[in-house]
Design an enzyme around this catalytic site. Sequence first.
Site, PDB file in Angstrom:
ATOM      1  N   ASP A 291      90.007 -18.773 -31.056  1.00 14.74           N
ATOM      2  CA  ASP A 291      91.361 -19.270 -30.822  1.00 14.74           C
ATOM      3  C   ASP A 291      91.622 -20.405 -31.803  1.00 14.74           C
ATOM      4  O   ASP A 291      90.926 -21.417 -31.771  1.00 14.74           O
ATOM      5  CB  ASP A 291      91.458 -19.768 -29.366  1.00 14.74           C
ATOM      6  CG  ASP A 291      92.890 -19.950 -28.901  1.00 14.74           C
ATOM      7  OD1 ASP A 291      93.774 -20.180 -29.752  1.00 14.74           O
ATOM      8  OD2 ASP A 291      93.120 -19.876 -27.688  1.00 14.74           O
ATOM      9  N   ARG A 293      94.602 -21.960 -32.138  1.00 14.56           N
ATOM     10  CA  ARG A 293      95.848 -22.660 -31.803  1.00 14.56           C
ATOM     11  C   ARG A 293      95.619 -24.151 -31.564  1.00 14.56           C
ATOM     12  O   ARG A 293      94.566 -24.549 -31.123  1.00 14.56           O
ATOM     13  CB  ARG A 293      96.459 -22.070 -30.521  1.00 14.56           C
ATOM     14  CG  ARG A 293      97.072 -20.716 -30.716  1.00 14.56           C
ATOM     15  CD  ARG A 293      97.536 -20.130 -29.397  1.00 14.56           C
ATOM     16  NE  ARG A 293      96.428 -19.763 -28.540  1.00 14.56           N
ATOM     17  CZ  ARG A 293      96.562 -19.153 -27.365  1.00 14.56           C
ATOM     18  NH1 ARG A 293      97.767 -18.890 -26.894  1.00 14.56           N
ATOM     19  NH2 ARG A 293      95.510 -18.829 -26.651  1.00 14.56           N
TER      20      ARG A 293
HETATM   21  N1  LIG Z   1      93.946 -12.883 -32.896  1.00 14.32           N
HETATM   22  C1  LIG Z   1      94.466 -12.149 -31.924  1.00 14.32           C
HETATM   23  N2  LIG Z   1      95.546 -12.627 -31.275  1.00 14.32           N
HETATM   24  C2  LIG Z   1      96.050 -11.888 -30.276  1.00 14.32           C
HETATM   25  C3  LIG Z   1      95.511 -10.651 -29.893  1.00 14.32           C
HETATM   26  N3  LIG Z   1      96.253 -10.169 -28.867  1.00 14.32           N
HETATM   27  C4  LIG Z   1      97.218 -11.089 -28.621  1.00 14.32           C
HETATM   28  N4  LIG Z   1      97.109 -12.124 -29.463  1.00 14.32           N
HETATM   29  C5  LIG Z   1      97.859 -13.375 -29.532  1.00 14.32           C
HETATM   30  O1  LIG Z   1      97.426 -14.172 -28.444  1.00 14.32           O
HETATM   31  C6  LIG Z   1      98.449 -15.069 -28.082  1.00 14.32           C
HETATM   32  C7  LIG Z   1      98.614 -14.993 -26.585  1.00 14.32           C
HETATM   33  O2  LIG Z   1      97.484 -15.538 -26.043  1.00 14.32           O
HETATM   34  P1  LIG Z   1      96.765 -15.001 -24.737  1.00 14.32           P
HETATM   35  O3  LIG Z   1      95.314 -15.254 -24.981  1.00 14.32           O
HETATM   36  O4  LIG Z   1      97.239 -13.617 -24.411  1.00 14.32           O
HETATM   37  O5  LIG Z   1      97.252 -15.845 -23.592  1.00 14.32           O
HETATM   38  P2  LIG Z   1      97.167 -17.387 -23.479  1.00 14.32           P
HETATM   39  O6  LIG Z   1      98.441 -17.840 -24.108  1.00 14.32           O
HETATM   40  O7  LIG Z   1      95.898 -17.955 -24.030  1.00 14.32           O
HETATM   41  O8  LIG Z   1      97.105 -17.592 -21.912  1.00 14.32           O
HETATM   42  P3  LIG Z   1      98.200 -17.273 -20.835  1.00 14.32           P
HETATM   43  O9  LIG Z   1      98.958 -18.541 -20.669  1.00 14.32           O
HETATM   44  O10 LIG Z   1      97.444 -16.922 -19.623  1.00 14.32           O
HETATM   45  O11 LIG Z   1      99.045 -16.133 -21.332  1.00 14.32           O
HETATM   46  C8  LIG Z   1      99.669 -14.667 -28.868  1.00 14.32           C
HETATM   47  O12 LIG Z   1      99.813 -15.564 -29.960  1.00 14.32           O
HETATM   48  C9  LIG Z   1      99.336 -13.267 -29.370  1.00 14.32           C
HETATM   49  O13 LIG Z   1      99.951 -12.984 -30.608  1.00 14.32           O
HETATM   50  C10 LIG Z   1      94.373 -10.187 -30.598  1.00 14.32           C
HETATM   51  O14 LIG Z   1      93.793  -9.143 -30.306  1.00 14.32           O
HETATM   52  N5  LIG Z   1      93.899 -10.970 -31.596  1.00 14.32           N
END
Ligand SMILES: Nc1nc2c(ncn2[C@@H]2O[C@H](COP(=O)(O)OP(=O)(O)OP(=O)(O)O)[C@@H](O)[C@H]2O)c(=O)[nH]1
Length: 359
Positions: A291, A293
């Site tokens: 992650d 972010r």
């Molecule tokens: N690198 C990568 N990013 C992904 C993938 N699938 C979704 N994303 C990204 O993951 C992000 C969403 O994060 P999530 O991990 O689904 O959820 P979260 O925001 O951590 O947690 P919640 O608040 O529960 O939704 C978005 O920016 C999506 O574009 C993937 O397979 N790989």
Amino acid sequence: MKPEFTLGPSPTERLNRARADLRMGVPVVLDGYGLAVAIESLSPERLAALGALGPLTLVLTARRAQTLKARVYDEDIARIAVPKDADLGWLRALADPADDLRVPMKGPLQAERGGDPGFARAAIRLAKSAQLLPAALIVALPHSAPPDLTTITVQDALQAADIPQAFGPVSAARVPLRAAEAGRLHIFRPDDGSEEHYAIEIGQPDRSKPVLARLHSACFTGDVLGSLKCDCGPQLDAALTRMGHEGAGVLLYLNQEGRGIGLANKMRAYSLQDQGFDTVEANHRLGFEDDERDFRIGAALLKKLGFGAVRLLTNNPAKVAMLQANGIDVTERVPLKVGMSRHNAGYLATKAAKSGHIL
Ligand SMILES: Nc1nc2c(ncn2[C@@H]2O[C@H](COP(=O)(O)OP(=O)(O)OP(=O)(O)O)[C@@H](O)[C@H]2O)c(=O)[nH]1
Ligand SMILES: [Zn+2]
């Protein structure tokens, strides 16, 4: 402050320039060290010109180096000596895992050690923050840098993520939504002109009480296209609908596509997932962390909007912890479990097993 500094770019503004240069394939000068380019955008002509300056070093993240079975001497990065006869194809194959399974043996790779790894680390940080593949080519500069190239210090590049950004609200307007008629969209732009982020305010939330809030990371595939590979689209809808029912809430739409790696890299990750790797393994093979972010942006925007306490719609405990650590009181975690399908069951199970999400 000296007038030339007032008119010229500040260190953070220079960093933003450097990112744009790397995306175009233009080298950046790391002051006192040398030149850096990103492998993804490097042209054969520039490769030849860089090779004429001296021995080249390919910098990869430790994650990528481990996949390639290269030695890692500098914790998070590896420096690989570039053979004199190496061409762009050789560099790209090391940077991009697309063909790893088809052409597994890329070595032998000669890892460099000793000296100051700061220059190499700064180059990787820049490539990552430009949302390119995290792979860079560096060369020491014996003399002064060519004119017209963006110059930044290694220290500024390494601390880029830690330089606090000031966010100006740029504009806001009423936008009635299907989920909630009383919607208002605010646009925030960081002072260095980098990625904008949005806030959707529903109703007129009472600033003296914890507000129902969501930090939503951009997901073009899920939010816009209705992709079934993740749960983002239904989460976005459900969050806004719930705020509509309660009559108040705030949803931050953070432009951190693909957990911060950008849409192009996310599609690379999806290709790897089609080869059998899970969402976390795919990020690692590309050279990223699980992650990438920076949730501090979310905390900063909530404060800017006047919110100090939230009831957070999320299944991700890391988001709760990051907000708490950055001065936002999370009085409650509100689960957001929607959009499960046979296409994303594996994805959601991986997030629960490896990233601490609550299923
Ligand atoms: N690198 C990568 N990013 C992904 C993938 N699938 C979704 N994303 C990204 O993951 C992000 C969403 O994060 P999530 O991990 O689904 O959820 P979260 O925001 O951590 O947690 P919640 O608040 O529960 O939704 C978005 O920016 C999506 O574009 C993937 O397979 N790989
Ligand atoms: Zn998604």
